[in-house]
Design a protein around this motif. Structure first.
Motif, PDB file in Angstrom:
ATOM      1  N   ILE A  55      -2.136   1.760  12.144  1.00 32.49           N
ATOM      2  CA  ILE A  55      -2.214   2.518  13.316  1.00 32.49           C
ATOM      3  C   ILE A  55      -4.038   1.978  13.959  1.00 32.49           C
ATOM      4  N   PRO A  56      -4.780   1.316  14.795  1.00 31.07           N
ATOM      5  CA  PRO A  56      -5.965   1.748  15.577  1.00 31.07           C
ATOM      6  C   PRO A  56      -6.581   2.334  15.583  1.00 31.07           C
ATOM      7  N   VAL A  57      -7.650   2.340  14.643  1.00 26.14           N
ATOM      8  CA  VAL A  57      -8.734   4.029  15.215  1.00 26.14           C
ATOM      9  C   VAL A  57      -9.994   2.940  15.645  1.00 26.14           C
TER      10      VAL A  57
ATOM     11  N   VAL B 174       1.496   4.202   7.535  1.00 29.16           N
ATOM     12  CA  VAL B 174       1.436   4.281   9.179  1.00 29.16           C
ATOM     13  C   VAL B 174      -0.014   3.699   9.346  1.00 29.16           C
ATOM     14  N   ARG B 175      -0.765   3.785   7.892  1.00 33.33           N
ATOM     15  CA  ARG B 175      -2.932   3.929   8.494  1.00 33.33           C
ATOM     16  C   ARG B 175      -3.180   1.917   8.744  1.00 33.33           C
TER      17      ARG B 175
ATOM     18  N   PRO C 125       0.646  -1.544   0.266  1.00 35.38           N
ATOM     19  CA  PRO C 125      -0.331   0.183   0.367  1.00 35.38           C
ATOM     20  C   PRO C 125       0.636   1.374  -0.051  1.00 35.38           C
ATOM     21  N   SER C 126       2.097   1.249   0.576  1.00 37.93           N
ATOM     22  CA  SER C 126       3.033   2.448   0.197  1.00 37.93           C
ATOM     23  C   SER C 126       3.411   2.538  -0.799  1.00 37.93           C
TER      24      SER C 126
ATOM     25  N   ALA D  98       4.219  12.813  -3.043  1.00 36.23           N
ATOM     26  CA  ALA D  98       3.950  11.324  -2.638  1.00 36.23           C
ATOM     27  C   ALA D  98       4.354  11.063  -1.870  1.00 36.23           C
ATOM     28  N   SER D  99       5.546  11.712  -0.699  1.00 33.87           N
ATOM     29  CA  SER D  99       5.741  11.392   0.498  1.00 33.87           C
ATOM     30  C   SER D  99       4.208  11.725   1.551  1.00 33.87           C
ATOM     31  N   ARG D 100       3.619  12.763   1.539  1.00 33.30           N
ATOM     32  CA  ARG D 100       2.353  12.354   2.282  1.00 33.30           C
ATOM     33  C   ARG D 100       1.972  11.181   1.897  1.00 33.30           C
TER      34      ARG D 100
END
Length: 137
Positions: A135-137, A131-132, A40-41, A122-124
């Motif tokens: 990190i638990p949401v 990271v998505r 995904p990255s 691109a970096s953002r």
């Protein structure tokens, strides 16, 4: 305000469109033909770069015209010596540039803006997609 809304809309549409194509079309083809799964990255990095380039392609002439109007207004102020700014028409600036330099004249300096926007988004987007899932949401 309109420039910012339009710029953001172009970025979002291009970025999300590329993200969907890469996720739903390109990634399965690459996985099936080469056996490589796109993380995904990487998809986020490529879609962010494409969105940033699309944004600069669409907004480059607008930014150029705004800068030319401000510059012309400042030149008018220097020549007249009064305290009031003389407004400069964006349409007149655009007509003059196209007449003198062609459509390409509206894109002066666009390659630098495209590189800046592509690397920025691109970096953002790449970082966000990395990271998505972590990190638990």
């Amino acid at each position: 305000m309109i420039e910012g809304l339009f710029s953001g809309g172009v970025l979002l549409a291009a970025k999300e469109g590329l993200h969907n194509v890469l996720t739903n079309v390109a990634s399965p083809i690459i996985t099936k033909s080469v056996g490589l799964t796109l993380p995904p990255s990487v998809i986020g990095f490529v879609s962010g770069a494409g969105g940033g380039c699309a944004q600069s392609l669409v907004m480059g002439p607008t930014s150029f015209i705004v800068t030319a109007c401000v510059s012309a207004m400042n030149n008018n102020d220097d020549n007249e010596g009064d305290d009031e700014s003389t407004p400069v028409s964006a349409i007149e600036v655009a007509k003059r540039v196209v007449r003198e330099r062609g459509i390409g004249g509206l894109y002066r300096g666009s390659s630098a803006v495209a590189v800046r926007q592509a690397t920025n988004w691109a970096s953002r987007q790449g970082f966000t997609e990395f990271v998505r899932p972590r990190i638990p949401v």
